[in-house]
Design a protein around this motif. Structure first.
Motif, PDB file in Angstrom:
ATOM      1  N   MET A 144       2.380   7.471 -13.168  1.00 19.44           N
ATOM      2  CA  MET A 144       1.917   8.123 -11.943  1.00 19.44           C
ATOM      3  C   MET A 144       3.064   8.243 -10.946  1.00 19.44           C
ATOM      4  O   MET A 144       3.877   7.323 -10.812  1.00 19.44           O
ATOM      5  CB  MET A 144       0.763   7.322 -11.319  1.00 19.44           C
ATOM      6  CG  MET A 144      -0.512   7.332 -12.141  1.00 19.44           C
ATOM      7  SD  MET A 144      -1.774   6.226 -11.448  1.00 19.44           S
ATOM      8  CE  MET A 144      -2.127   7.034  -9.891  1.00 19.44           C
ATOM      9  N   PRO A 145       3.152   9.387 -10.233  1.00 19.47           N
ATOM     10  CA  PRO A 145       4.245   9.560  -9.260  1.00 19.47           C
ATOM     11  C   PRO A 145       4.167   8.555  -8.110  1.00 19.47           C
ATOM     12  O   PRO A 145       5.164   8.226  -7.504  1.00 19.47           O
ATOM     13  CB  PRO A 145       4.040  10.994  -8.755  1.00 19.47           C
ATOM     14  CG  PRO A 145       2.598  11.299  -9.040  1.00 19.47           C
ATOM     15  CD  PRO A 145       2.280  10.555 -10.299  1.00 19.47           C
ATOM     16  N   PHE A 146       2.965   8.105  -7.789  1.00 21.86           N
ATOM     17  CA  PHE A 146       2.788   7.056  -6.776  1.00 21.86           C
ATOM     18  C   PHE A 146       1.490   6.326  -7.090  1.00 21.86           C
ATOM     19  O   PHE A 146       0.624   6.835  -7.786  1.00 21.86           O
ATOM     20  CB  PHE A 146       2.743   7.656  -5.369  1.00 21.86           C
ATOM     21  CG  PHE A 146       1.530   8.534  -5.142  1.00 21.86           C
ATOM     22  CD1 PHE A 146       0.362   8.010  -4.616  1.00 21.86           C
ATOM     23  CD2 PHE A 146       1.575   9.893  -5.461  1.00 21.86           C
ATOM     24  CE1 PHE A 146      -0.754   8.813  -4.414  1.00 21.86           C
ATOM     25  CE2 PHE A 146       0.457  10.695  -5.262  1.00 21.86           C
ATOM     26  CZ  PHE A 146      -0.702  10.157  -4.731  1.00 21.86           C
ATOM     27  N   GLU A 147       1.419   5.090  -6.614  1.00 19.11           N
ATOM     28  CA  GLU A 147       0.202   4.317  -6.808  1.00 19.11           C
ATOM     29  C   GLU A 147      -0.359   3.958  -5.436  1.00 19.11           C
ATOM     30  O   GLU A 147       0.393   3.646  -4.517  1.00 19.11           O
ATOM     31  CB  GLU A 147       0.484   3.033  -7.597  1.00 19.11           C
ATOM     32  CG  GLU A 147       1.034   3.267  -9.002  1.00 19.11           C
ATOM     33  CD  GLU A 147       2.553   3.181  -9.048  1.00 19.11           C
ATOM     34  OE1 GLU A 147       3.148   2.657  -8.091  1.00 19.11           O
ATOM     35  OE2 GLU A 147       3.126   3.665 -10.036  1.00 19.11           O
ATOM     36  N   ASP A 148      -1.693   3.997  -5.331  1.00 22.09           N
ATOM     37  CA  ASP A 148      -2.332   3.589  -4.091  1.00 22.09           C
ATOM     38  C   ASP A 148      -3.269   2.416  -4.374  1.00 22.09           C
ATOM     39  O   ASP A 148      -3.352   1.930  -5.513  1.00 22.09           O
ATOM     40  CB  ASP A 148      -3.091   4.759  -3.451  1.00 22.09           C
ATOM     41  CG  ASP A 148      -4.148   5.348  -4.377  1.00 22.09           C
ATOM     42  OD1 ASP A 148      -4.485   4.700  -5.395  1.00 22.09           O
ATOM     43  OD2 ASP A 148      -4.642   6.451  -4.085  1.00 22.09           O
ATOM     44  N   GLU A 149      -3.984   1.973  -3.329  1.00 24.36           N
ATOM     45  CA  GLU A 149      -4.849   0.806  -3.508  1.00 24.36           C
ATOM     46  C   GLU A 149      -5.973   1.062  -4.507  1.00 24.36           C
ATOM     47  O   GLU A 149      -6.433   0.134  -5.187  1.00 24.36           O
ATOM     48  CB  GLU A 149      -5.420   0.342  -2.162  1.00 24.36           C
ATOM     49  CG  GLU A 149      -6.387   1.289  -1.485  1.00 24.36           C
ATOM     50  CD  GLU A 149      -5.694   2.270  -0.554  1.00 24.36           C
ATOM     51  OE1 GLU A 149      -6.381   2.810   0.328  1.00 24.36           O
ATOM     52  OE2 GLU A 149      -4.475   2.492  -0.722  1.00 24.36           O
ATOM     53  N   ASN A 177       4.275  -6.869  -3.213  1.00 25.40           N
ATOM     54  CA  ASN A 177       5.723  -6.637  -3.134  1.00 25.40           C
ATOM     55  C   ASN A 177       6.064  -5.192  -2.787  1.00 25.40           C
ATOM     56  O   ASN A 177       7.071  -4.920  -2.127  1.00 25.40           O
ATOM     57  CB  ASN A 177       6.392  -7.028  -4.453  1.00 25.40           C
ATOM     58  CG  ASN A 177       6.382  -8.526  -4.679  1.00 25.40           C
ATOM     59  OD1 ASN A 177       6.257  -9.307  -3.730  1.00 25.40           O
ATOM     60  ND2 ASN A 177       6.499  -8.938  -5.930  1.00 25.40           N
ATOM     61  N   GLU A 178       5.218  -4.270  -3.244  1.00 22.34           N
ATOM     62  CA  GLU A 178       5.456  -2.848  -2.977  1.00 22.34           C
ATOM     63  C   GLU A 178       4.807  -2.390  -1.679  1.00 22.34           C
ATOM     64  O   GLU A 178       4.806  -1.204  -1.360  1.00 22.34           O
ATOM     65  CB  GLU A 178       4.960  -2.014  -4.162  1.00 22.34           C
ATOM     66  CG  GLU A 178       5.758  -2.280  -5.431  1.00 22.34           C
ATOM     67  CD  GLU A 178       5.356  -1.379  -6.581  1.00 22.34           C
ATOM     68  OE1 GLU A 178       4.735  -0.322  -6.327  1.00 22.34           O
ATOM     69  OE2 GLU A 178       5.673  -1.722  -7.729  1.00 22.34           O
ATOM     70  N   GLU A 179       4.239  -3.360  -0.960  1.00 21.31           N
ATOM     71  CA  GLU A 179       3.660  -3.113   0.366  1.00 21.31           C
ATOM     72  C   GLU A 179       2.583  -2.026   0.336  1.00 21.31           C
ATOM     73  O   GLU A 179       2.483  -1.180   1.234  1.00 21.31           O
ATOM     74  CB  GLU A 179       4.750  -2.765   1.378  1.00 21.31           C
ATOM     75  CG  GLU A 179       5.769  -3.891   1.558  1.00 21.31           C
ATOM     76  CD  GLU A 179       6.819  -3.579   2.606  1.00 21.31           C
ATOM     77  OE1 GLU A 179       6.925  -2.407   3.004  1.00 21.31           O
ATOM     78  OE2 GLU A 179       7.520  -4.519   3.027  1.00 21.31           O
ATOM     79  N   ILE A 180       1.766  -2.081  -0.726  1.00 16.08           N
ATOM     80  CA  ILE A 180       0.625  -1.174  -0.823  1.00 16.08           C
ATOM     81  C   ILE A 180      -0.494  -1.717   0.065  1.00 16.08           C
ATOM     82  O   ILE A 180      -0.710  -2.921   0.155  1.00 16.08           O
ATOM     83  CB  ILE A 180       0.119  -1.067  -2.280  1.00 16.08           C
ATOM     84  CG1 ILE A 180       1.254  -0.626  -3.218  1.00 16.08           C
ATOM     85  CG2 ILE A 180      -1.076  -0.121  -2.378  1.00 16.08           C
ATOM     86  CD1 ILE A 180       1.772   0.766  -2.961  1.00 16.08           C
ATOM     87  N   THR A 181      -1.213  -0.830   0.726  1.00 16.09           N
ATOM     88  CA  THR A 181      -2.326  -1.249   1.571  1.00 16.09           C
ATOM     89  C   THR A 181      -3.342  -2.050   0.762  1.00 16.09           C
ATOM     90  O   THR A 181      -3.748  -1.646  -0.333  1.00 16.09           O
ATOM     91  CB  THR A 181      -3.033  -0.024   2.190  1.00 16.09           C
ATOM     92  OG1 THR A 181      -2.088   0.725   2.939  1.00 16.09           O
ATOM     93  CG2 THR A 181      -4.174  -0.468   3.093  1.00 16.09           C
ATOM     94  N   THR A 182      -3.728  -3.191   1.296  1.00 17.39           N
ATOM     95  CA  THR A 182      -4.684  -4.062   0.608  1.00 17.39           C
ATOM     96  C   THR A 182      -6.052  -3.919   1.259  1.00 17.39           C
ATOM     97  O   THR A 182      -6.195  -4.118   2.463  1.00 17.39           O
ATOM     98  CB  THR A 182      -4.238  -5.541   0.707  1.00 17.39           C
ATOM     99  OG1 THR A 182      -2.893  -5.646   0.237  1.00 17.39           O
ATOM    100  CG2 THR A 182      -5.126  -6.421  -0.147  1.00 17.39           C
TER     101      THR A 182
END
Length: 251
Positions: A11-16, A44-49
């Motif tokens: 995937m080009p980007f991952e989200d929550e 670590n990737e600072e994805i919104t939790t």
């Protein structure tokens, strides 16, 4: 799960949402350690939790009894202001209960009385049952009833299991009466545990009666009855019941 991981990595980007799907996927196949690794990467990737990610991760912590990791997730819960969210609170109570941290489970449970449901109470009951503290489990059940919250099949299954483990017949029969009153005696898990409970309390006839009243016995119910006959030294009868089970296609 391998294919899911491959798609995820491409995937080009991952989200929550995608991270939650990955963590849920690992949980469903019992790869709880991988679920925790995925959560670490998310952080670590600072994805919104969000609360869904936290609940899934706490579920993995509970399964592994990884209380130290669970406490770090709890810190995130507090930091993000999710502690009063009922689903997150239930996940925390369940995690601490499964990790053997009864005091921590009780503390989370007591944070906001308005944010409790049947799952909240059942998680706490489960924790006491696991450590064979039947009186405390029953006291939580009494409190649940006082609050006007309807117990579910999981609540009864846990409590009857406790009575079964300690051969607590009086409490077990009282729970059975309540189970019948609200028609949970038709639930396959509840009925199977009742079969086991009466057997361990020495009442073989009661076990047979409960089993015979099950409309369509599951494999769990059959196995419970086989076990009861074995416990009573009736090996030949246990074998006959097992053969009946196989003939019906349950085994």
């Amino acid at each position: 799960m391998f294919d899911a991981c491959k798609v995820f990595e491409e995937m080009p980007f991952e989200d929550e949402v995608s991270w939650t799907a990955m963590i849920d996927g690992y949980n469903k196949i019992g790869e709880f350690g991988e679920a925790l690794v995925a959560f670490k990467k998310l952080i670590n990737e600072e994805i919104t939790t969000d609360q869904h990610v936290l609940c899934s991760t706490l579920g993995a912590c509970g399964a592994l009894k990884a209380c130290k990791f669970g406490k770090s997730v709890h810190s995130s819960v507090v930091k993000l202001g999710f502690e009063s969210h009922i689903f997150v609170g239930n996940a925390l109570t369940d995690m601490y209960s499964k990790s053997g941290k009864r005091e921590s489970a009780s503390n989370v449970f007591g944070i906001d009385p308005e944010c409790r449901n049947v799952v909240s109470y059942t998680c706490l009951i489960d924790g006491f049952v696991e450590t064979e503290q039947i009186e405390k489990a029953l006291s939580v059940f009494v409190e649940l009833s006082r609050q006007g919250i309807e117990p579910n099949e999981f609540t009864f299954s846990s409590l009857i299991k406790a009575c079964s483990n300690q051969a607590a017949l009086e409490q077990g029969t009282q729970l059975h009466a309540q189970v019948v009153k609200i028609n949970f005696d038709e639930d396959p898990f509840v009925s199977s545990i009742l079969v086991d409970m009466y057997g361990k309390c020495g009442l073989l006839e009661n076990s047979i009666q409960v089993f015979d009243e099950i409309g369509d016995p599951t494999e769990i119910a059959w196995n419970s009855l086989v076990s009861v006959f074995g416990q009573h030294g009736l090996g030949k009868d246990a074998i006959k019941i097992f053969e009946r089970m196989v003939d019906r296609g349950e085994g």
